[in-house]
Design an enzyme around this catalytic site. Structure first.
Site, mmCIF file in Angstrom:
data_model
loop_
_atom_site.group_PDB
_atom_site.id
_atom_site.type_symbol
_atom_site.label_atom_id
_atom_site.label_comp_id
_atom_site.label_asym_id
_atom_site.label_seq_id
_atom_site.Cartn_x
_atom_site.Cartn_y
_atom_site.Cartn_z
ATOM 1 N N ALA A 29 3.258 4.811 4.688
ATOM 2 C CA ALA A 29 2.152 5.144 5.598
ATOM 3 C C ALA A 29 0.942 4.309 5.172
ATOM 4 O O ALA A 29 -0.150 4.830 4.901
ATOM 5 C CB ALA A 29 1.853 6.643 5.594
ATOM 6 N N HIS A 31 -2.207 1.916 4.612
ATOM 7 C CA HIS A 31 -3.515 1.772 5.252
ATOM 8 C C HIS A 31 -4.315 0.718 4.480
ATOM 9 O O HIS A 31 -3.789 0.111 3.535
ATOM 10 C CB HIS A 31 -4.239 3.122 5.315
ATOM 11 N N GLU A 32 -5.587 0.567 4.883
ATOM 12 C CA GLU A 32 -6.432 -0.475 4.270
ATOM 13 C C GLU A 32 -6.530 -0.328 2.743
ATOM 14 O O GLU A 32 -6.707 -1.321 2.039
ATOM 15 C CB GLU A 32 -7.840 -0.445 4.866
ATOM 16 N N HIS A 34 -4.098 0.538 0.721
ATOM 17 C CA HIS A 34 -2.933 -0.153 0.150
ATOM 18 C C HIS A 34 -3.088 -1.668 0.301
ATOM 19 O O HIS A 34 -2.707 -2.425 -0.591
ATOM 20 C CB HIS A 34 -1.650 0.275 0.871
ATOM 21 N N GLN A 58 7.644 14.434 -7.288
ATOM 22 C CA GLN A 58 6.219 14.701 -7.480
ATOM 23 C C GLN A 58 5.674 15.709 -6.462
ATOM 24 O O GLN A 58 4.486 16.005 -6.449
ATOM 25 C CB GLN A 58 5.400 13.413 -7.473
ATOM 26 N N GLY A 144 -4.808 2.710 -7.081
ATOM 27 C CA GLY A 144 -6.140 2.997 -6.535
ATOM 28 C C GLY A 144 -6.906 3.972 -7.419
ATOM 29 O O GLY A 144 -6.338 4.886 -8.010
ATOM 30 N N ASP A 147 -6.890 8.094 -6.819
ATOM 31 C CA ASP A 147 -6.058 8.999 -7.610
ATOM 32 C C ASP A 147 -6.390 8.773 -9.076
ATOM 33 O O ASP A 147 -5.589 8.233 -9.851
ATOM 34 C CB ASP A 147 -4.576 8.732 -7.311
ATOM 35 N N SER A 182 -6.684 7.805 3.020
ATOM 36 C CA SER A 182 -5.537 8.483 2.425
ATOM 37 C C SER A 182 -4.475 8.616 3.501
ATOM 38 O O SER A 182 -4.810 8.833 4.676
ATOM 39 C CB SER A 182 -5.946 9.874 1.947
ATOM 40 N N SER A 183 -3.199 8.510 3.103
ATOM 41 C CA SER A 183 -2.125 8.669 4.082
ATOM 42 C C SER A 183 -2.167 10.071 4.683
ATOM 43 O O SER A 183 -1.707 10.297 5.796
ATOM 44 C CB SER A 183 -0.766 8.447 3.421
HETATM 45 O O1 PAF Z 1 0.029 7.077 -5.514
HETATM 46 C C1 PAF Z 1 1.154 7.086 -4.982
HETATM 47 O O2 PAF Z 1 1.340 6.662 -3.839
HETATM 48 C C2 PAF Z 1 2.325 7.666 -5.769
HETATM 49 O O3 PAF Z 1 1.932 8.721 -6.577
HETATM 50 C C3 PAF Z 1 3.078 6.607 -6.591
HETATM 51 C C4 PAF Z 1 2.201 5.994 -7.659
HETATM 52 C C5 PAF Z 1 3.586 5.509 -5.665
HETATM 53 C C6 PAF Z 1 4.275 7.245 -7.285
HETATM 54 O O4 PAF Z 1 5.159 7.821 -6.378
#
Ligand code: PAF
Length: 273
Positions: A29, A31-32, A34, A58, A144, A147, A182-183
């Site tokens: 998903a 976005h800018e 990423h 997770q 990023g 997080d 954020s996604s």
């Molecule tokens: O930040 C995320 O998108 C996820 O926590 C990651 C680092 C890809 C691990 O699944």
């Protein structure tokens, strides 16, 4: 752009190419935010690998694993346009088997803030990141700053396990209204989105107070909570860059973090001062 879904095939592919590798792990998903990670990776490396894997370990029971936004075709286009060299698209069965060795998040720093509201989340993140880093063997991996706790724990893991990858933090990208990208923002209704703008506003207020030399963290957190009310605030915290609670803001060594639930959506944001 080469698309690979088998971890061993990717490992082999990267081994055969004698180039510096920049790695951007994602859950799709895109976005800018990423794209900013990919841009940084392209600047500093000869080959850029992006992974898209919605990591089941997770997510806690009852969280949004099943409805996590999936946009595989759009994501492929974004990667292609951004100049990604290799897109890694594994399935859960390619990454996990049964009764596995796992990485455990540290007892304190992995179980405060987001780790307190999502116990076990960071063990899942660290385990998958360890696997992904071992598959890709990058020179640098890009995460990023949004997080911030994830970034802190991944940096700690890499250091404590003597891994040779360099972890590169990348600045938060915001929408024109100030909301951090954020996604999960797609879950917000337009009314919820307006409510969510209290989050960047609270951080802006904190930076204004600090600009007026109000450095007491209790006072700053109180002012932020007033702005965030009546939203469901999971935490407002002010830490140094080692993730320790501080009484006074230390310029150059402070992170102010917020987690708020708007509707059913968990939103994180922070500023680094
Ligand atoms: O930040 C995320 O998108 C996820 O926590 C990651 C680092 C890809 C691990 O699944």
């Amino acid at each position: 752009m080469k698309i690979i879904s088998n971890p061993l095939a990717l490992q082999q592919h990267v081994k055969n190419i004698d180039k510096t590798v920049g790695f951007v792990p994602t859950m799709g998903a895109l976005h800018e935010g990423h794209i900013a990670l990919i841009r940084e990776a392209k600047k500093e490396n000869e080959l850029v690998v992006v992974s898209i894997f919605v990591n089941p370990t997770q997510f806690l029971a009852g969280e949004d694993l099943k409805k996590y936004p999936k946009k595989e075709e759009a994501d492929k286009k974004i990667c292609e346009l951004a100049g990604v060299d290799v897109l890694f698209l594994p399935q859960a069965k390619d990454i996990y088997t049964q009764d596995e060795v796992k990485i455990c998040a540290p007892n304190v720093r992995g179980y405060v803030l987001e780790g307190a509201t999502r116990p076990g989340h960071f063990s899942g993140v660290l385990t998958v990141v360890m696997k992904l880093l071992n598959i890709v063997s990058p020179s640098r991996a890009y995460f990023g700053k949004k997080d911030a706790q994830q970034l802190h724990l991944i940096s700690a893991m890499v250091q404590q396990f003597f891994m040779s990858v360099e972890i590169i933090p990348v600045n938060i990208v915001r929408d024109s209204d100030g909301l951090a990208l954020s996604s999960r923002n797609v879950y917000l209704s337009s009314k919820q989105r307006v409510e969510a703008l209290k989050i960047p506003k609270s951080l802006y207020t904190a930076s204004q107070l600090i600009g007026k030399n109000i450095l007491n963290t209790v006072q700053i957190k109180e002012a932020m909570k007033q702005i965030l009310a009546p939203l469901h605030v999971e935490y407002v915290e002010i830490l140094n860059r080692d993730f320790e609670v501080i009484k006074e803001v230390e310029l150059g060594n402070t992170i102010i973090l917020v987690e708020v639930i708007v509707g059913q959506t968990r939103l994180l944001d922070n500023i680094w001062l």
